[in-house]
Design a protein around this motif. Structure first.
Motif, short mmCIF file in Angstrom:
data_model
loop_
_atom_site.label_atom_id
_atom_site.label_comp_id
_atom_site.label_asym_id
_atom_site.label_seq_id
_atom_site.Cartn_x
_atom_site.Cartn_y
_atom_site.Cartn_z
N VAL A 91 0.86 -1.18 0.00
CA VAL A 91 0.00 0.00 0.00
C VAL A 91 0.90 1.23 0.00
CG1 VAL A 91 -1.79 1.25 1.24
CG2 VAL A 91 -1.78 -1.24 1.24
N ARG B 247 -0.15 6.56 1.29
CA ARG B 247 -1.15 6.72 2.35
C ARG B 247 -0.55 7.40 3.58
NH1 ARG B 247 -3.89 6.27 -1.31
NH2 ARG B 247 -5.48 4.73 -1.77
N GLY B 248 0.38 8.32 3.35
CA GLY B 248 0.93 9.10 4.45
C GLY B 248 2.32 8.65 4.87
N SER C 246 2.97 5.36 6.96
CA SER C 246 2.86 4.03 6.34
C SER C 246 4.21 3.48 5.91
CB SER C 246 1.92 4.09 5.13
OG SER C 246 2.53 4.82 4.08
N GLY D 82 5.01 6.72 2.07
CA GLY D 82 4.27 7.96 1.83
C GLY D 82 5.05 8.89 0.93
N SER E 30 5.82 7.78 -2.53
CA SER E 30 5.22 6.47 -2.85
C SER E 30 6.25 5.45 -3.35
CB SER E 30 4.10 6.63 -3.87
OG SER E 30 3.13 7.50 -3.38
#
Length: 156
Positions: free
Chosen positions: A19, A22-23, A26, A29, A32
């Motif tokens: 994932v 998402r910040g 995480s 983030g 990414s």
């Protein structure tokens, strides 16, 4: 009892989806997992294999190698007159003995005996290829040509 509802994947065979975006908390983030700005940070980017930033790539700098190079090693050639002086009648001739006598460079290399010269002793050739004319001369002198030993024949 084994039922369908009790089946589950083997431990370690499945992997959780990564994932991203998402910040900061995480771990994937801010950027990414793509680093900062640049071609590879953009969506849909692909760089051809061998591309070196615009300069002449290595595979074009080197000359082409043409032709065919065989992987098979060539057999060491010996003639009957090379062998007639070195052995007594009834001796066995194989690559290891030829190596010990200094007639060939390696005990594991292939050897072929050609018919040049005469042989008047009965020699037994083991694991050595011989030409048809050389075989005729060897057998006429009372010798034998054995391509495989008894243990090798049993192993087949």
């Amino acid at each position: 009892m084994l039922n369908l509802h009790s089946l589950k994947p083997h431990k370690g065979s499945t992997k959780r989806r990564k994932v991203v975006g998402r910040g900061v908390g995480s771990g994937h983030g801010t950027f990414s997992g793509r680093g900062a700005k640049g071609q590879k940070a953009r969506a849909g980017s692909s760089i051809p294999i061998g591309f070196e930033g615009g300069r002449m790539p290595l595979q074009r700098q080197l000359p082409k190698r043409r032709g065919f190079t065989s992987r098979n090693t060539k057999a060491t050639i010996l003639n009957l007159d090379d062998l007639s002086d070195k052995f007594k009648a009834g001796d066995t001739v194989n690559p290891k003995i030829l190596y010990n006598l200094g007639l060939i460079k390696s005990g594991s290399s292939r050897v072929k005996v050609l018919s040049s010269g005469e042989i008047k002793k009965a020699l037994n050739f083991e694991k050595i290829a011989v030409s048809a004319a050389a075989r005729e001369k060897i057998e006429k002198a009372g010798g034998k040509v054995i391509l495989k030993t008894e243990t090798e024949k049993a192993g087949q």
